[in-house]
Scaffold this active site. Structure first.
Site, PDB file in Angstrom:
ATOM      1  N   LYS A  69       1.617   4.231   5.856  1.00  0.00           N
ATOM      2  CA  LYS A  69       1.419   3.822   4.461  1.00  0.00           C
ATOM      3  C   LYS A  69       2.302   4.663   3.570  1.00  0.00           C
ATOM      4  O   LYS A  69       2.375   5.881   3.736  1.00  0.00           O
ATOM      5  CB  LYS A  69      -0.059   4.049   4.076  1.00  0.00           C
ATOM      6  CG  LYS A  69      -0.425   3.583   2.683  1.00  0.00           C
ATOM      7  CD  LYS A  69      -0.771   2.119   2.692  1.00  0.00           C
ATOM      8  CE  LYS A  69      -1.012   1.584   1.286  1.00  0.00           C
ATOM      9  NZ  LYS A  69       0.212   1.424   0.505  1.00  0.00           N
ATOM     10  N   LYS A  93      -1.143  13.551   3.367  1.00  0.00           N
ATOM     11  CA  LYS A  93      -1.978  13.085   2.262  1.00  0.00           C
ATOM     12  C   LYS A  93      -3.058  12.124   2.748  1.00  0.00           C
ATOM     13  O   LYS A  93      -4.228  12.235   2.357  1.00  0.00           O
ATOM     14  CB  LYS A  93      -1.105  12.396   1.206  1.00  0.00           C
ATOM     15  CG  LYS A  93      -1.838  12.042  -0.078  1.00  0.00           C
ATOM     16  CD  LYS A  93      -0.949  11.292  -1.052  1.00  0.00           C
ATOM     17  CE  LYS A  93       0.255  12.099  -1.449  1.00  0.00           C
ATOM     18  NZ  LYS A  93       1.076  11.397  -2.472  1.00  0.00           N
ATOM     19  N   LYS A 105       7.401   5.827   4.241  1.00  0.00           N
ATOM     20  CA  LYS A 105       8.091   5.832   2.948  1.00  0.00           C
ATOM     21  C   LYS A 105       9.332   4.968   3.051  1.00  0.00           C
ATOM     22  O   LYS A 105       9.898   4.784   4.146  1.00  0.00           O
ATOM     23  CB  LYS A 105       8.503   7.244   2.542  1.00  0.00           C
ATOM     24  CG  LYS A 105       8.552   7.447   1.037  1.00  0.00           C
ATOM     25  CD  LYS A 105       7.156   7.474   0.446  1.00  0.00           C
ATOM     26  CE  LYS A 105       7.172   7.733  -1.053  1.00  0.00           C
ATOM     27  NZ  LYS A 105       5.807   7.842  -1.601  1.00  0.00           N
ATOM     28  N   THR A 189      -3.609   7.271  -9.594  1.00  0.00           N
ATOM     29  CA  THR A 189      -3.038   8.593  -9.310  1.00  0.00           C
ATOM     30  C   THR A 189      -3.570   9.619 -10.302  1.00  0.00           C
ATOM     31  O   THR A 189      -4.037  10.699  -9.919  1.00  0.00           O
ATOM     32  CB  THR A 189      -1.503   8.538  -9.368  1.00  0.00           C
ATOM     33  OG1 THR A 189      -1.033   7.619  -8.386  1.00  0.00           O
ATOM     34  CG2 THR A 189      -0.894   9.908  -9.110  1.00  0.00           C
ATOM     35  N   ASN A 219       3.952   6.535 -15.689  1.00  0.00           N
ATOM     36  CA  ASN A 219       2.624   5.988 -15.437  1.00  0.00           C
ATOM     37  C   ASN A 219       1.574   7.078 -15.287  1.00  0.00           C
ATOM     38  O   ASN A 219       0.574   7.115 -16.023  1.00  0.00           O
ATOM     39  CB  ASN A 219       2.664   5.095 -14.188  1.00  0.00           C
ATOM     40  CG  ASN A 219       1.295   4.552 -13.818  1.00  0.00           C
ATOM     41  OD1 ASN A 219       0.494   5.226 -13.186  1.00  0.00           O
ATOM     42  ND2 ASN A 219       1.012   3.335 -14.229  1.00  0.00           N
ATOM     43  N   SER A 350      -4.916   2.293  -3.165  1.00  0.00           N
ATOM     44  CA  SER A 350      -4.111   1.374  -2.358  1.00  0.00           C
ATOM     45  C   SER A 350      -4.877   0.982  -1.091  1.00  0.00           C
ATOM     46  O   SER A 350      -4.851  -0.178  -0.665  1.00  0.00           O
ATOM     47  CB  SER A 350      -2.779   2.023  -1.974  1.00  0.00           C
ATOM     48  OG  SER A 350      -1.817   1.865  -2.992  1.00  0.00           O
TER      49      SER A 350
END
Length: 421
Positions: A69, A93, A105, A189, A219, A350
């Site tokens: 992910k 993470k 990524k 986030t 953001n 997510s």
């Protein structure tokens, strides 16, 4: 920074965490290298009729705990080395948050601000055409990152669905709500970081009205400013790519948000409402209680770490503090709430989106916020306890916490000791 690849610098965290655990050598050997990194050149037709190519990558770092992910960024300075480093961070993470994922990524080496909207769509679809065999709802699930957004994710999910011949919303997260996105993804986030700070406020010595400086007013930066201001805290400085503004008595958040909504820099508010111009590089040295780096990697380095005055650094960006700067901040008694914990609200929501896509059932915003809060508080508390028990920094504790989970999964497949016995 000293010589070595970006991944080499990231692996310093792995080495440090391994000192505090007894793990099999197989674990470290597996986590030192990316499982696979694929490179492609995307060729698209430009609006003027010419063709232009762009380098692109997708890295699946480790999938021991589940499908990989991680976001896709569009940035002119992206490299394969950077992508592997970011995928490594994502591996840890996801383990920190106990999500059933490994780390991945992706990136395209492009300045998306120089593309038309039609060119941007063609590039987004070309990325999926190149990597359709790499990604998938059960293999590798992309998401937005730097200079990508929900619309780009919607184009990508649509392209993948066309390639496989069926609707596959779970292939990508961070999509528009109308295309299977999740409520709560936009501010996830920042909200995760907000829940973390609020939960550990007593341990961090945070009381009363706090002074906040936000580096990077995109953001995450905008949302953390909103959330903390709503609790009565004072935003004293913010920056974006064009510079910074400050106000000792507090910035007018409404003015700042209006400027960004209209495509202007925060610096355009200078001279209004007590806002004063500030050199963007000087923001890290602003007198504040919490410094929130929300931009790119390596923003706090050995050459500027000494000017940091904040008591707490809340890392909403990925890798904003170098390992050398970490040592300086620790000696100064500054607590760093590390990226793999502090900004993990994004990947957690997510995950919620992926689960909802697979179920075909969508949760109300209150349930999403509550689930996110519970996970952030649970993992934040566990990591804080590790830091105290082992007398290490919160960052090292986060890596120890994640490595323990990764080691358990890797060792469950058998180690040298098992096969040699």
């Amino acid at each position: 920074m000293s010589e070595g690849s970006l991944l080499d610098h990231a692996l310093v965290r792995l080495d440090e965490a391994a000192k505090h655990l007894t793990v099999d050598a197989d674990v470290i050997e597996k986590l030192k290298f990316a499982r696979e990194t694929t490179k492609a050149r995307l060729m698209i037709r430009m609006d003027d009729g010419s063709r232009k190519s762009f380098l692109a990558w997708r890295c699946r770092y480790d999938d021991t705990r589940g499908p990989t992910k991680g976001g896709i960024r569009f940035h002119p300075e992206s490299t394969a080395d950077e992508v592997e480093m970011l995928a490594f961070w994502m591996t840890f993470k996801c383990a920190v948050m106990n999500l059933p994922y490994g780390g991945g990524k992706g990136a395209v080496q492009v300045d998306p601000r120089k593309l038309s909207k039609a060119e941007l769509e063609r590039l987004s679809r070309a990325y999926i055409q190149a990597f359709a065999s790499i990604i998938g709802p059960d293999r590798d699930i992309p998401a937005p990152d730097v200079y990508t957004n929900s619309m780009i994710m919607g184009w990508m999910a649509d392209e993948y669905s066309q390639i496989v011949g069926q609707a596959s919303p779970a292939v990508i997260t961070g999509k528009p709500l109308a295309l299977g996105g999740s409520l709560g993804r936009g501010d996830a986030t920042a909200r995760g970081g907000y829940y973390l700070v609020r939960h550990l406020a007593d341990e961090l010595g945070l009381k009363g009205n706090l002074r906040i400086a936000v580096q990077g007013f995109g953001n995450a930066g905008q949302h953390i400013a909103r959330l903390l201001a709503a609790d009565g805290h004072t935003i004293v400085a913010v920056s974006d790519s064009e510079g910074a503004v400050q106000a000792a008595n507090g910035l007018d958040l409404g003015r700042l948000l209006a400027a960004k909504d209209n495509g202007r820099s925060v610096t355009s508010t200078a001279g209004e409402g007590g806002h004063e111009l500030l050199d963007g590089n000087a923001l890290v040295g602003v007198d504040c209680d919490i410094l929130v780096p929300s931009a790119l990697e390596n923003m706090i380095r050995i050459d500027n770490a000494d000017i940091v005055k904040a008591r707490i650094v809340l890392e909403l960006a990925n890798g904003p503090v170098t390992s050398e700067a970490d040592e300086v901040l620790e000696k100064k008694g500054i607590v760093v709430l590390p990226d793999i914990l502090a900004n993990a609200g994004g990947v957690t929501v997510s995950y919620f989106e992926w689960v909802q896509n697979r179920q075909g059932y969508y949760w109300p915003i209150e349930e999403i916020h509550d689930r996110l809060r519970i996970i952030m508080e649970r993992e934040g508390r566990a990591i804080w306890d590790v830091a105290k028990a082992k007398d290490v920094s919160v960052r090292t504790a986060a890596y120890v916490h994640a490595l323990a989970r990764l080691a358990e999964a890797i060792e469950a497949h058998g180690t040298q000791n098992y096969f040699a016995s």
